[in-house]
Design a protein around this motif. Structure first.
Motif, PDB file in Angstrom:
ATOM      1  N   GLU A  70      44.603  43.408  31.740  1.00 40.10           N
ATOM      2  CA  GLU A  70      43.668  42.642  32.555  1.00 40.10           C
ATOM      3  C   GLU A  70      43.366  43.382  33.857  1.00 40.10           C
ATOM      4  OE1 GLU A  70      45.341  38.838  33.360  1.00 40.10           O
ATOM      5  OE2 GLU A  70      45.083  38.119  31.312  1.00 40.10           O
ATOM      6  N   LEU A  71      42.104  43.426  34.189  1.00 37.53           N
ATOM      7  CA  LEU A  71      41.652  43.965  35.463  1.00 37.53           C
ATOM      8  C   LEU A  71      41.168  42.773  36.287  1.00 37.53           C
ATOM      9  CD1 LEU A  71      40.808  46.356  37.271  1.00 37.53           C
ATOM     10  CD2 LEU A  71      38.680  46.450  35.979  1.00 37.53           C
ATOM     11  N   LEU A  82      37.852  38.302  36.325  1.00 39.16           N
ATOM     12  CA  LEU A  82      38.820  38.844  35.386  1.00 39.16           C
ATOM     13  C   LEU A  82      38.111  39.644  34.302  1.00 39.16           C
ATOM     14  CD1 LEU A  82      41.874  38.593  34.683  1.00 39.16           C
ATOM     15  CD2 LEU A  82      41.269  36.625  33.303  1.00 39.16           C
ATOM     16  N   TYR A  83      38.588  40.838  34.046  1.00 38.26           N
ATOM     17  CA  TYR A  83      38.121  41.648  32.917  1.00 38.26           C
ATOM     18  C   TYR A  83      39.276  41.740  31.933  1.00 38.26           C
ATOM     19  CZ  TYR A  83      33.979  43.297  35.421  1.00 38.26           C
ATOM     20  OH  TYR A  83      32.780  43.381  36.083  1.00 38.26           O
ATOM     21  N   LEU A  84      39.058  41.244  30.729  1.00 45.81           N
ATOM     22  CA  LEU A  84      40.084  41.265  29.688  1.00 45.81           C
ATOM     23  C   LEU A  84      39.787  42.397  28.719  1.00 45.81           C
ATOM     24  CD1 LEU A  84      40.127  37.445  28.995  1.00 45.81           C
ATOM     25  CD2 LEU A  84      41.804  38.728  30.302  1.00 45.81           C
ATOM     26  N   GLN A  85      40.737  43.282  28.544  1.00 46.85           N
ATOM     27  CA  GLN A  85      40.561  44.433  27.665  1.00 46.85           C
ATOM     28  C   GLN A  85      40.999  44.064  26.250  1.00 46.85           C
ATOM     29  OE1 GLN A  85      43.061  47.709  28.735  1.00 46.85           O
ATOM     30  NE2 GLN A  85      41.882  49.180  27.568  1.00 46.85           N
ATOM     31  N   GLN A  86      40.058  44.168  25.311  1.00 45.26           N
ATOM     32  CA  GLN A  86      40.338  43.953  23.895  1.00 45.26           C
ATOM     33  C   GLN A  86      40.155  45.284  23.169  1.00 45.26           C
ATOM     34  OE1 GLN A  86      41.500  40.991  22.905  1.00 45.26           O
ATOM     35  NE2 GLN A  86      41.265  40.237  24.974  1.00 45.26           N
ATOM     36  N   GLU A  87      40.409  45.293  21.879  1.00 45.64           N
ATOM     37  CA  GLU A  87      40.334  46.559  21.143  1.00 45.64           C
ATOM     38  C   GLU A  87      38.910  47.129  21.095  1.00 45.64           C
ATOM     39  OE1 GLU A  87      41.367  48.304  16.716  1.00 45.64           O
ATOM     40  OE2 GLU A  87      42.366  46.493  17.417  1.00 45.64           O
ATOM     41  N   ASP A  88      37.924  46.300  20.777  1.00 42.80           N
ATOM     42  CA  ASP A  88      36.553  46.780  20.601  1.00 42.80           C
ATOM     43  C   ASP A  88      35.578  46.266  21.644  1.00 42.80           C
ATOM     44  OD1 ASP A  88      37.268  48.214  18.339  1.00 42.80           O
ATOM     45  OD2 ASP A  88      36.904  46.515  17.005  1.00 42.80           O
ATOM     46  N   TYR A  89      36.057  45.499  22.607  1.00 40.26           N
ATOM     47  CA  TYR A  89      35.140  44.955  23.601  1.00 40.26           C
ATOM     48  C   TYR A  89      35.892  44.634  24.881  1.00 40.26           C
ATOM     49  CZ  TYR A  89      36.913  40.560  21.663  1.00 40.26           C
ATOM     50  OH  TYR A  89      37.715  39.550  21.230  1.00 40.26           O
ATOM     51  N   LEU A  90      35.125  44.387  25.930  1.00 40.61           N
ATOM     52  CA  LEU A  90      35.658  44.022  27.232  1.00 40.61           C
ATOM     53  C   LEU A  90      34.985  42.714  27.640  1.00 40.61           C
ATOM     54  CD1 LEU A  90      37.552  45.402  29.351  1.00 40.61           C
ATOM     55  CD2 LEU A  90      35.501  46.280  30.429  1.00 40.61           C
ATOM     56  N   VAL A  91      35.783  41.754  28.085  1.00 39.97           N
ATOM     57  CA  VAL A  91      35.258  40.443  28.452  1.00 39.97           C
ATOM     58  C   VAL A  91      35.370  40.270  29.966  1.00 39.97           C
ATOM     59  CG1 VAL A  91      35.531  37.951  28.195  1.00 39.97           C
ATOM     60  CG2 VAL A  91      35.908  39.443  26.243  1.00 39.97           C
ATOM     61  N   ARG A  92      34.274  39.883  30.595  1.00 37.91           N
ATOM     62  CA  ARG A  92      34.252  39.602  32.038  1.00 37.91           C
ATOM     63  C   ARG A  92      34.176  38.090  32.212  1.00 37.91           C
ATOM     64  NH1 ARG A  92      30.182  38.640  35.993  1.00 37.91           N
ATOM     65  NH2 ARG A  92      30.767  39.440  38.038  1.00 37.91           N
ATOM     66  N   GLN A  93      35.138  37.557  32.958  1.00 39.67           N
ATOM     67  CA  GLN A  93      35.191  36.110  33.165  1.00 39.67           C
ATOM     68  C   GLN A  93      35.139  35.822  34.658  1.00 39.67           C
ATOM     69  OE1 GLN A  93      38.538  34.296  31.281  1.00 39.67           O
ATOM     70  NE2 GLN A  93      38.117  32.295  32.149  1.00 39.67           N
ATOM     71  N   LYS A  94      34.126  35.039  35.044  1.00 37.19           N
ATOM     72  CA  LYS A  94      33.954  34.636  36.445  1.00 37.19           C
ATOM     73  C   LYS A  94      33.654  33.148  36.444  1.00 37.19           C
ATOM     74  CE  LYS A  94      30.977  35.406  40.402  1.00 37.19           C
ATOM     75  NZ  LYS A  94      29.799  36.101  40.914  1.00 37.19           N
TER      76      LYS A  94
END
Length: 158
Positions: A70-71, A82-94
């Protein structure tokens, strides 16, 4: 009165069917090419959106932290991105907004750099993005002012 014969009507229907068939084939080919173009540019679009979001979040944040995959960006207002690092994608949560970037990240790294004269301190965020045939090394920098350094020394965190 004058009217069309059955043969003339059949010929005109055959010609109309040929024109409609050719038009359908042309639209199908154009649609397939447009879809191929969209798929090919999906990576570039997501990479552009990601770099824009990262630059904006870095500019507006007071603290950056990496915890496992997590970034986390802490804004001056106390808000957390929050940026969640997954295997094939990156999720940005605000707050209630979630954005997904279809980019595979292999590394998130945060460190500190000094200018040549040691008077300016920068925080560097490095992210490795994997594409099908190469790895892109993205680096984001932000200047750290004295107030941030003093808070860091007080809290023993960076």
């Amino acid at each position: 009165g004058k009217a069309f014969s059955i043969a003339e009507a059949v010929v005109s229907l055959i010609i109309s069917a040929i024109v409609v068939g050719i038009t359908f084939v042309i639209f199908t080919i154009i649609f397939e090419r447009m879809n191929d173009f969209k798929v090919q540019n999906q990576f570039v679009n997501d990479l552009n959106r990601l770099t824009y979001s990262m630059n904006k979040d870095i500019f507006e944040c007071s603290t950056i932290v990496i915890e496992e995959s997590e970034l986390v960006f802490y804004k001056y207002s106390g808000e957390k991105i929050l940026y969640l690092q997954q295997e094939d994608y990156l999720v940005r949560q605000k707050e209630n907004f979630i954005d997904t970037f279809i980019v595979a990240t292999s590394r998130l790294h945060l460190d500190t750099l000094y200018s040549a004269n040691k008077k300016v301190v920068y925080q560097r965020l490095a992210i490795d993005i994997k594409d099908t045939d190469r790895v892109y090394d993205l680096k984001f920098f932000r200047k750290i002012d004295a107030r941030m350094l003093l808070n860091t020394l007080k809290n023993h965190e960076f």
